[in-house]
Motif scaffolding. Sequence first.
Motif, short mmCIF file in Angstrom:
data_model
loop_
_atom_site.label_atom_id
_atom_site.label_comp_id
_atom_site.label_asym_id
_atom_site.label_seq_id
_atom_site.Cartn_x
_atom_site.Cartn_y
_atom_site.Cartn_z
N PRO A 74 12.47 5.04 -11.88
CA PRO A 74 13.92 4.83 -11.84
C PRO A 74 14.41 5.15 -10.43
N LEU A 75 15.19 4.26 -9.86
CA LEU A 75 15.52 4.41 -8.44
C LEU A 75 16.94 3.96 -8.15
N LYS A 76 17.59 4.72 -7.28
CA LYS A 76 18.90 4.30 -6.78
C LYS A 76 18.78 4.15 -5.27
N MET A 77 19.52 3.20 -4.74
CA MET A 77 19.52 3.01 -3.28
C MET A 77 20.83 3.48 -2.69
N GLU A 78 20.73 4.20 -1.59
CA GLU A 78 21.89 4.59 -0.81
C GLU A 78 21.66 4.14 0.63
N PHE A 79 22.76 4.02 1.36
CA PHE A 79 22.66 3.53 2.74
C PHE A 79 23.46 4.44 3.65
N GLU A 81 0.84 -1.21 0.00
CA GLU A 81 0.00 0.00 0.00
C GLU A 81 0.87 1.26 0.00
N LEU A 82 1.91 1.24 0.83
CA LEU A 82 2.82 2.40 0.89
C LEU A 82 3.49 2.62 -0.47
N ALA A 83 3.91 1.53 -1.09
CA ALA A 83 4.56 1.64 -2.40
C ALA A 83 3.61 2.26 -3.42
N LYS A 84 2.35 1.89 -3.34
CA LYS A 84 1.35 2.44 -4.27
C LYS A 84 1.24 3.96 -4.08
N GLU A 85 1.20 4.39 -2.82
CA GLU A 85 1.13 5.83 -2.53
C GLU A 85 2.37 6.54 -3.06
N LEU A 86 3.53 5.92 -2.88
CA LEU A 86 4.78 6.54 -3.33
C LEU A 86 4.84 6.57 -4.86
N ASN A 87 4.38 5.51 -5.50
CA ASN A 87 4.35 5.50 -6.97
C ASN A 87 3.45 6.62 -7.50
N GLU A 88 2.33 6.85 -6.79
CA GLU A 88 1.42 7.93 -7.20
C GLU A 88 2.06 9.30 -6.97
N LEU A 89 2.80 9.42 -5.87
CA LEU A 89 3.44 10.70 -5.55
C LEU A 89 4.51 11.06 -6.58
N TYR A 90 5.39 10.14 -6.88
CA TYR A 90 6.55 10.46 -7.72
C TYR A 90 6.25 10.40 -9.22
N LYS A 91 5.17 9.75 -9.60
CA LYS A 91 4.73 9.72 -11.01
C LYS A 91 5.88 9.43 -12.00
N GLY A 92 6.67 8.44 -11.70
CA GLY A 92 7.72 8.04 -12.64
C GLY A 92 9.01 8.84 -12.57
N GLU A 93 9.03 9.86 -11.70
CA GLU A 93 10.28 10.64 -11.55
C GLU A 93 11.32 9.84 -10.78
N GLU A 94 12.57 10.06 -11.09
CA GLU A 94 13.65 9.33 -10.42
C GLU A 94 13.70 9.63 -8.91
N VAL A 95 13.99 8.60 -8.14
CA VAL A 95 14.07 8.72 -6.69
C VAL A 95 15.39 8.14 -6.19
N ILE A 96 15.98 8.82 -5.20
CA ILE A 96 17.11 8.24 -4.48
C ILE A 96 16.58 7.79 -3.12
N ALA A 97 16.51 6.49 -2.92
CA ALA A 97 16.02 5.93 -1.66
C ALA A 97 17.19 5.79 -0.70
N VAL A 98 17.12 6.46 0.44
CA VAL A 98 18.21 6.42 1.41
C VAL A 98 17.76 5.58 2.61
N VAL A 157 11.25 -1.11 -1.88
CA VAL A 157 11.73 -0.69 -3.21
C VAL A 157 11.35 -1.69 -4.31
N LYS A 158 11.12 -2.93 -3.93
CA LYS A 158 10.74 -3.93 -4.94
C LYS A 158 9.40 -3.59 -5.59
N TYR A 159 8.59 -2.79 -4.90
CA TYR A 159 7.28 -2.42 -5.43
C TYR A 159 7.24 -1.00 -5.97
N LEU A 160 8.39 -0.33 -5.97
CA LEU A 160 8.43 1.03 -6.53
C LEU A 160 8.79 0.92 -8.01
#
Length: 177
Positions: free
Chosen positions: A60-65, A23-40, A54-57
């Motif tokens: 285009p996405l990059k992961m940082e830690f 459900e959270l991923a769905k909300e985030l997908n709606e928010l970003y509308k295909g724009e690139e995201v850096i997930a920290v 992130v598997k449900y986002l």
Amino acid sequence: MEIKIEDLKVLFSEEQLQTRIKELAKELNELYKGEEVIAVCVLKGAVMFATDLVKYLDMPLKMEFIRLSSYGSSTSTSGKVNAVEIKLPDLNGKNVLIIEDIVDTGLTAKFLIDFMHVNFNVKSLKFCSLLDKKMTRKVDIEPDFYGFEVDDKFVVGYGLDYDGYYRNLRYIGYKEL
Ligand code: IMP
Ligand code: MG
């Protein structure tokens, strides 16, 4: 307090966690509308949540830690956030999504949000936490997204630890006092 595996009661089952994450991923997908995201992802606690989320986002996405610490082997916060390891690429102009396990006092969240704004001119900054302990807040901060609210109990599992243990549980549990 000591926590033994046989003392643990299930607070959120594997199924509940996975359902809410989608459900959270769905909300985030709606928010970003295909724009690139850096997930920290904030290590170590958020690692299970971040990798599942992130598997449900679908953008285009990059992961940082990054790694911070405020807790030792105790179950209450020391009230101080220590930046242990923050090596991030240039986040200027990026949509940054901070992924945390739990917001408790809010000190870690505040530290991270301030850190991002001080160091980068981000395009957008959102804070997504799996859990939100609203009752124990010390600073006025709210995650933009959260999975579940929890009351003032110490929880473990699915990334969250007690003295380093229980991160590998597929559910979130707590010890009944
Ligand atoms: P805060 O800075 O007080 O908001 O706490 C943030 C950090 O404390 C979280 O990222 C967790 O790593 C840890 N923490 C807070 N509550 C719990 C809990 O109930 N179980 C395990 N870790 C917790
Ligand atoms: Mg944490």
